[in-house]
Design an enzyme around this catalytic site. Sequence first.
Site, short mmCIF file in Angstrom:
data_model
loop_
_atom_site.label_atom_id
_atom_site.label_comp_id
_atom_site.label_asym_id
_atom_site.label_seq_id
_atom_site.Cartn_x
_atom_site.Cartn_y
_atom_site.Cartn_z
N ARG A 49 0.83 -1.20 0.00
CA ARG A 49 0.00 0.00 0.00
C ARG A 49 0.87 1.25 0.00
O ARG A 49 2.08 1.18 0.11
CB ARG A 49 -0.95 -0.01 1.21
CG ARG A 49 -0.21 -0.37 2.50
CD ARG A 49 -0.78 0.24 3.71
NE ARG A 49 -0.71 1.68 3.65
CZ ARG A 49 0.40 2.38 3.87
NH1 ARG A 49 1.56 1.79 4.14
NH2 ARG A 49 0.38 3.69 3.81
N GLY A 50 0.21 2.43 -0.10
CA GLY A 50 0.95 3.68 -0.20
C GLY A 50 1.18 3.99 -1.68
O GLY A 50 1.57 3.09 -2.44
N ALA A 51 0.91 5.23 -2.08
CA ALA A 51 0.89 5.56 -3.51
C ALA A 51 2.16 5.13 -4.28
O ALA A 51 2.07 4.41 -5.28
CB ALA A 51 0.61 7.05 -3.68
N ARG A 92 -6.81 -0.40 -7.49
CA ARG A 92 -7.19 0.74 -6.64
C ARG A 92 -7.21 1.99 -7.53
O ARG A 92 -6.25 2.22 -8.28
CB ARG A 92 -6.19 0.91 -5.48
CG ARG A 92 -6.15 -0.30 -4.55
CD ARG A 92 -5.34 0.00 -3.29
NE ARG A 92 -6.08 0.83 -2.37
CZ ARG A 92 -5.54 1.41 -1.30
NH1 ARG A 92 -4.26 1.25 -1.04
NH2 ARG A 92 -6.28 2.17 -0.50
N GLN A 198 -3.48 2.48 9.61
CA GLN A 198 -2.11 2.57 9.10
C GLN A 198 -1.21 3.36 10.05
O GLN A 198 -0.02 3.09 10.14
CB GLN A 198 -2.10 3.25 7.71
CG GLN A 198 -2.67 2.39 6.60
CD GLN A 198 -4.16 2.63 6.40
OE1 GLN A 198 -4.88 2.99 7.32
NE2 GLN A 198 -4.63 2.40 5.19
N ASP A 239 -1.99 10.90 -2.37
CA ASP A 239 -2.18 9.82 -3.35
C ASP A 239 -2.32 10.36 -4.76
O ASP A 239 -2.02 9.68 -5.74
CB ASP A 239 -3.39 8.97 -2.98
CG ASP A 239 -3.05 8.09 -1.81
OD1 ASP A 239 -3.09 8.58 -0.67
OD2 ASP A 239 -2.67 6.92 -2.04
N ASN A 249 -5.81 12.34 -0.25
CA ASN A 249 -4.99 11.55 0.68
C ASN A 249 -5.94 10.79 1.60
O ASN A 249 -7.17 10.93 1.51
CB ASN A 249 -4.05 12.46 1.48
CG ASN A 249 -3.01 11.67 2.25
OD1 ASN A 249 -2.37 10.77 1.71
ND2 ASN A 249 -2.84 11.96 3.53
N LYS A 250 -5.40 9.98 2.45
CA LYS A 250 -6.19 9.11 3.33
C LYS A 250 -7.34 9.87 3.99
O LYS A 250 -7.16 10.99 4.46
CB LYS A 250 -5.24 8.51 4.38
CG LYS A 250 -5.89 7.60 5.40
CD LYS A 250 -6.68 6.46 4.78
CE LYS A 250 -5.86 5.61 3.84
NZ LYS A 250 -6.70 4.72 2.99
#
Length: 354
Positions: A49-51, A92, A198, A239, A249-250
């Site tokens: 995960r994570g862009a 995603r 996270q 992201d 973003n999140k």
Amino acid sequence: MTASELEVIGWSEGKLWFLDQTLLPGEERRIETDDPTVVADAIRRLAIRGAPLIGIAAAFGFTLGFLAQSAFRNVPLRSRVERLFTLFAATRPTAVNLFKALERVKECALSHSDREADLERLLLQEAQAIHEEEKTMCREIARNGSVLLLPGSVVVTHCNTGALATGGKGTALGVIREAWERGALRHVYIDETRPLLQGARLTTWELQKLGIPSTLITDSTAAFLMLQNRINVVVVGADRIAANGDTANKIGTYALALAARHHGIPFYVAAPTSTLDLATPTGKEIPIEVRGAEELVLQGLRRVAPEHTEAYSPAFDVTPADLIMAVITDRGIARPPYEQSLAAAVEASEKVSP
Ligand code: MRU
């Protein structure tokens, strides 16, 4: 394993290995595979995960489809490229790094379609180049951004933006780390980051390995700490950043930005130029992933909401550009008006990229 040498993904003897982040912090398990569908599934379920990291993983996963033993090898080249592209593009929707990395490996495969025997090697080189570039960009972001954190800084950050999210030293977490090494940072508050935690599971883990003092808080505690003058700067990742600076973003980032504005606290976004999406004019056009209700109604295996509860779980939100004091990129600090400064950062990055 210490955080300074934290390796989260790599290629070894014709296989991709990656750390399964769903098991952290309890277990550090590496998964090794030569199957692109295993990589796509890992991205979908946030084991990767994570862009930046999902872009890197998709590039390596695409490459796996060109190995001699791959089931995809029996498919004619053009449809193999399309099938692999679609497999990863469907994982995603929000992080633009995924699509940029996929475009690169697709272009690499199609432009060398007359050298099919060499494609495995050429694609691997491209995937490795993407990984190396993300590592370099993290170092530049940390260098550019750490000077914004004044001596005595107490930071709040959201989600996880470290090695686990980038394959390098991190974006927001890289800035935080470098500020700590320079002696400017006093403390980090880590939003737990509902619903998949996270912050609680991953950022705490990374900061503890680095020996950086941190305190875990619930997402809604940050505003209250600002009211008490106990936080003086916010640094988060991204992201996808639209051409006008609106930033996905999140989920929870927008609320943090609103609280920071209310309290007159600087709100910084740290992101590589690979996260800038000049083709998307504003945040309204950024596709926002909506995840399954089970991630809200269950905590692990335990049900926390009654049966038949309706739940809505967007994985990301969009922070309007006017709440962002600056975007820290590998090509310098971009400030409003973002249409110009972000375009200049992308232009500078294209000058050095092959
Ligand atoms: O759903 P996730 O865990 O992939 O979301 C990650 C984030 O929102 C990060 O802040 C973002 O990708 C930046 S990582 C350098």
